[in-house]
Enzyme design. Structure first.
Site, PDB file in Angstrom:
ATOM      1  N   THR A  24       0.818  -1.209   0.000  1.00 11.43           N
ATOM      2  CA  THR A  24       0.000   0.000   0.000  1.00 11.43           C
ATOM      3  C   THR A  24       0.857   1.266   0.000  1.00 11.43           C
ATOM      4  O   THR A  24       0.331   2.374   0.061  1.00 11.43           O
ATOM      5  CB  THR A  24      -0.946   0.029   1.220  1.00 11.43           C
ATOM      6  OG1 THR A  24      -0.199  -0.366   2.363  1.00 11.43           O
ATOM      7  CG2 THR A  24      -2.125  -0.888   1.025  1.00 11.43           C
ATOM      8  N   LYS A  35       3.861   1.852   2.103  1.00 15.09           N
ATOM      9  CA  LYS A  35       4.467   2.255   3.380  1.00 15.09           C
ATOM     10  C   LYS A  35       5.929   2.652   3.184  1.00 15.09           C
ATOM     11  O   LYS A  35       6.371   3.696   3.672  1.00 15.09           O
ATOM     12  CB  LYS A  35       4.346   1.120   4.410  1.00 15.09           C
ATOM     13  CG  LYS A  35       2.911   0.786   4.745  1.00 15.09           C
ATOM     14  CD  LYS A  35       2.787  -0.281   5.786  1.00 15.09           C
ATOM     15  CE  LYS A  35       3.193  -1.643   5.300  1.00 15.09           C
ATOM     16  NZ  LYS A  35       2.343  -2.188   4.226  1.00 15.09           N
ATOM     17  N   GLU A  87     -20.460 -20.035 -16.354  1.00 19.25           N
ATOM     18  CA  GLU A  87     -20.239 -18.578 -16.293  1.00 19.25           C
ATOM     19  C   GLU A  87     -21.523 -17.808 -16.583  1.00 19.25           C
ATOM     20  O   GLU A  87     -21.828 -16.815 -15.918  1.00 19.25           O
ATOM     21  CB  GLU A  87     -19.134 -18.145 -17.264  1.00 19.25           C
ATOM     22  CG  GLU A  87     -17.773 -18.777 -17.013  1.00 19.25           C
ATOM     23  CD  GLU A  87     -17.289 -18.679 -15.587  1.00 19.25           C
ATOM     24  OE1 GLU A  87     -17.734 -17.788 -14.847  1.00 19.25           O
ATOM     25  OE2 GLU A  87     -16.474 -19.535 -15.190  1.00 19.25           O
TER      26      GLU A  87
HETATM   27  P1  ADP Z   1       4.676  -1.553   1.261  1.00 18.57           P
HETATM   28  O1  ADP Z   1       5.916  -1.027   1.856  1.00 18.57           O
HETATM   29  O2  ADP Z   1       3.430  -1.012   1.891  1.00 18.57           O
HETATM   30  O3  ADP Z   1       4.601  -3.040   1.151  1.00 18.57           O
HETATM   31  P2  ADP Z   1       5.687  -0.256  -1.069  1.00 18.57           P
HETATM   32  O4  ADP Z   1       5.880   1.109  -0.533  1.00 18.57           O
HETATM   33  O5  ADP Z   1       6.892  -1.097  -1.171  1.00 18.57           O
HETATM   34  O6  ADP Z   1       4.593  -1.025  -0.235  1.00 18.57           O
HETATM   35  O7  ADP Z   1       4.965  -0.134  -2.474  1.00 18.57           O
HETATM   36  C1  ADP Z   1       5.378  -0.855  -3.599  1.00 18.57           C
HETATM   37  C2  ADP Z   1       5.180  -0.057  -4.859  1.00 18.57           C
HETATM   38  O8  ADP Z   1       3.799   0.156  -5.096  1.00 18.57           O
HETATM   39  C3  ADP Z   1       5.775   1.331  -4.779  1.00 18.57           C
HETATM   40  O9  ADP Z   1       7.087   1.333  -5.185  1.00 18.57           O
HETATM   41  C4  ADP Z   1       4.902   2.116  -5.731  1.00 18.57           C
HETATM   42  O10 ADP Z   1       5.328   1.980  -7.062  1.00 18.57           O
HETATM   43  C5  ADP Z   1       3.555   1.441  -5.624  1.00 18.57           C
HETATM   44  N1  ADP Z   1       2.652   2.157  -4.705  1.00 18.57           N
HETATM   45  C6  ADP Z   1       2.086   1.647  -3.595  1.00 18.57           C
HETATM   46  N2  ADP Z   1       1.288   2.554  -3.007  1.00 18.57           N
HETATM   47  C7  ADP Z   1       1.355   3.672  -3.748  1.00 18.57           C
HETATM   48  C8  ADP Z   1       0.758   4.952  -3.654  1.00 18.57           C
HETATM   49  N3  ADP Z   1      -0.076   5.255  -2.666  1.00 18.57           N
HETATM   50  N4  ADP Z   1       1.054   5.856  -4.598  1.00 18.57           N
HETATM   51  C9  ADP Z   1       1.893   5.555  -5.602  1.00 18.57           C
HETATM   52  N5  ADP Z   1       2.481   4.367  -5.754  1.00 18.57           N
HETATM   53  C10 ADP Z   1       2.221   3.424  -4.855  1.00 18.57           C
END
Ligand code: ADP
Length: 643
Positions: free
Chosen positions: A232, A234, A450
């Site tokens: 998401t 983080k 389906e």
């Molecule tokens: P988490 O740490 O929550 O598991 P990440 O920060 O690693 O997630 O997110 C993985 C990728 O997903 C990011 O590099 C980005 O490309 C995309 N992403 C996730 N959330 C967002 C968001 N809110 N806005 C833009 N890109 C996002």
């Protein structure tokens, strides 16, 4: 419809597996070398070995004139026998006596008889030689036989450990390698998480201008915990905080702290904080903090390494004063298992929820990622956002990338809406599996299955509109599926909507039974979803008549698989099971009666689908309305009157 024979064919070369193999090979080599050394030493000893005789036997040999030479070294004497064909020695092994013939040499231990030796040899024709045992020689031989293999073994063990990141001699942390001077990410790159951004904004200002806050005595929060499902954003958000504040960004995953040896994790924490203090103001980001921050309890048997690491982390967090402007951000998707000591004020005192994006959020995320690719005028992000309810930011980023790849594959210059929709399907249900050829009979079954789902939703005003029906198998296991897209984002579902959903889930199986008089394994996934929904309606949503408002289940982990735990006695649990069965039965009967009443419509659409393989929601609705209109005409033909 689900393909139950789906196998998980992950044939990608796996680095971890290779590492493991290599480690095993190294270990085996070391063991073989070790064994070889031992056996060589043993063989040497055997080759050099002389039979040991007792002092009494020695005296006998001296007296009968068999001994020609004695070499005394300490209290051990080497004996050489005079006769040309040697002497016969006997040794007792257990109960049996073994004879050694033609022996020319032997040794004897003289302990306690050293003085008597000279007397014994006096006047006899025996050469006596005395040698001093060489201390250096014995030290060298012990080094060669014991220390050397041990050193080789330790060197190899260290190499193996180093490969796993914990060399015996290189146990120190590796904080330096995780620092990023400039993350290059700002808040604008994180879309749809406005509330989370807002709560982190003031932290950014603090890091930017600490004096402004410290002047009136405000303290920077020491840590903030980012909680939410995986993917998401983080990590992205933490990087954005560092990027906005223009401070260095240290990042480490919780699992990287925990090693095989107790104390390594703790030393890494120390190293990380020492480095961070030098570069303050800065941000320390610990991903998957649950790997070290799990509640310390004796139930799970305890884990010394993890507990020591956690204690060190707690101590470090208490240790630096907040004017140092070090902010610790940590991410987890299991906040409920964290140790309370971590969550108390003064440590991770802020909790920032980074949840799955809503409709607006998804649209914004799609737009942020679409900036990096060329798109044409057909693209409508809202429509895609509507079709992707419940997905995370990383899925959406992935979809944009898949769409761009598809556009290239089809020879287009820019991504179109069609590519995007296809990408949504690729991410959600996998790619089309063209090489899986279904038999004619199977295609018919899948088609009716389906259309059964789709027809129920068309007949029910509470159900979501159909966007697409297909019977082309997908790589993630579906043999066919119906894509339904809501007209607007929903945060609440009414009981009648859930009931319609239930009937819809069972529509596929009902169609199979009505048309073919038999059922297949293809409904497994539908049955699972229907049962879960039924159970939730009874135990969580208070939607059953029997149990009314009684809460019978609680959610265990909100952000991962949302597993639930029963909070009632065994008897009530079995009553719940019976109630689930009853509800499922009623829904199934309803699905069957709806489809039986509309058998003509079912046949028409299913036949069309078998021919076309994929039909759009519009085609489906046109067919549906035409079939209904035809039926009405047949039942009440228009009366033409003649005057
Ligand atoms: P988490 O740490 O929550 O598991 P990440 O920060 O690693 O997630 O997110 C993985 C990728 O997903 C990011 O590099 C980005 O490309 C995309 N992403 C996730 N959330 C967002 C968001 N809110 N806005 C833009 N890109 C996002």
């Amino acid at each position: 419809m689900e393909n139950n024979n789906l196998k998980n064919n992950n044939e990608k070369p796996d680095n971890n597996k290779n590492n493991k193999k290599l480690n095993i090979i190294i270990l085996i080599t070391v063991l073989v070398m070790f064994l070889m050394l031992i056996s060589i030493t043993a063989m040497q000893e055997l080759a050099n070995s002389k039979i040991q005789i007792t002092y009494d036997e020695f005296v006998e040999f001296v007296n009968d004139g068999s001994v020609s030479e004695v070499t005394l070294s300490g209290s051990v004497a080497d004996i050489k026998f005079g006769p040309e064909d040697g002497v016969t020695l006997t040794k007792k092994v257990g109960e049996t006596e073994i004879e050694f013939r033609n022996q020319k040499e032997a040794t004897v231990n003289l302990v306690g008889n050293e003085n008597a030796l000279l007397e014994l040899l006096q006047g006899k024709d025996i050469r006596l030689e005395k040698v001093t045992p060489s201390a250096l020689g014995s030290i060298l031989s012990s080094i060669l036989s014991i220390v050397l293999p041990l050193v080789i073994f330790i060197i190899f063990l260290n190499m193996v450990m180093k490969r796993q990141g914990s060399g015996l001699m290189g146990m120190k942390g590796k904080a330096k390698s995780y620092v990023q001077k400039d993350t290059g990410v700002c808040f604008d790159d994180v879309a749809g998480e406005d509330e989370a951004k807002e709560s982190l904004q003031e932290i950014v200002e603090f890091l930017h201008n600490p004096e402004r806050f410290s002047r009136i005595g405000a303290k920077l929060p020491k840590g903030a915990l980012l909680v939410g499902p995986p993917g998401t954003g983080k990590t992205l958000l933490a990087k954005a905080v560092a990027g906005e504040a223009k401070v260095p960004f240290f990042s480490l995953s919780g699992s990287e702290f925990v090693e095989m040896f107790v104390g390594v994790g703790a030393s890494r924490v120390r190293e990380l904080f020492d480095e961070a203090k030098k570069q303050a103001p800065c941000i320390v980001f610990i991903d998957e903090i649950d790997a070290i921050g799990r509640t310390r309890d004796s139930r799970s048997g305890g884990n010394d390494e993890r507990e020591q690491t956690l204690n060190q982390l707690l101590a470090e967090m208490d240790g630096f004063d907040s004017s140092k402007a070090i902010l610790i951000l940590a991410a987890t998707n299991r906040p409920e298992i964290l140790d309370p000591a971590l969550l108390r004020p003064g440590r991770f005192d802020r909790r920032v929820v980074v949840d799955r994006p809503d409709l607006k959020g998804r649209e914004a995320i799609l737009k942020v990622h679409a900036e990096k690719v060329l798109i044409d005028e057909t693209v409508d992000f809202k429509e895609i956002a509507l079709a992707t309810s419940g997905v995370t930011g990383s899925d959406l980023a992935n979809m944009i990338n898949e769409a761009a790849i598809l556009a290239v594959k089809y020879g287009r210059n820019a991504v179109s809406q069609k590519d995007l929709f296809e990408a949504v399907e690729v991410v959600l249900v996998g790619k089309e599996k063209k090489d899986r050829i279904l038999s004619k009979e199977e295609r018919e079954i899948v088609s009716y299955h389906e259309v059964g789902h789709a027809l129920i939703s068309a007949l029910d005003k509470d159900a979501e509109p159909v966007q697409k029906i297909t019977i082309i198998p997908r790589t993630l296991g579906a043999l066919g599926y119906v894509m339904q897209v809501p007209e607007e984002e929903k945060y609440l579902n009414t009981r009648s909507e859930l009931n319609s959903m239930l009937v819809g889930y069972l529509g596929g199986r009902a169609a199979e039974e009505i048309v073919f008089g038999n059922v297949t394994t293809g409904a497994a996934n539908d049955i699972e979803k229907a049962t879960k929904l039924c159970r939730a309606m009874i135990t969580q949503y208070g939607m059953s008549e029997k149990f009314g408002l009684m809460g019978l289940e609680s959610r265990e982990n909100e952000y991962l698989d949302r597993r639930t735990m029963m909070m009632c006695g065994d008897e009530t649990a079995s009553e719940v099971d019976r109630e689930v069965m009853k509800m499922l039965h009623e829904a199934y009967e309803k699905a069957k009666s709806m489809l039986t009443e509309n058998r003509d419509v079912l046949d028409k659409i299913a036949r069309f689908l078998i021919e076309k393989e994929t039909i759009t929601g519009k085609e489906f609705m046109d067919l549906f309305h035409n079939a209904i209109a035809e039926r009405e005409q047949e039942t009440c033909p228009s009366v033409s009157t003649m005057n």
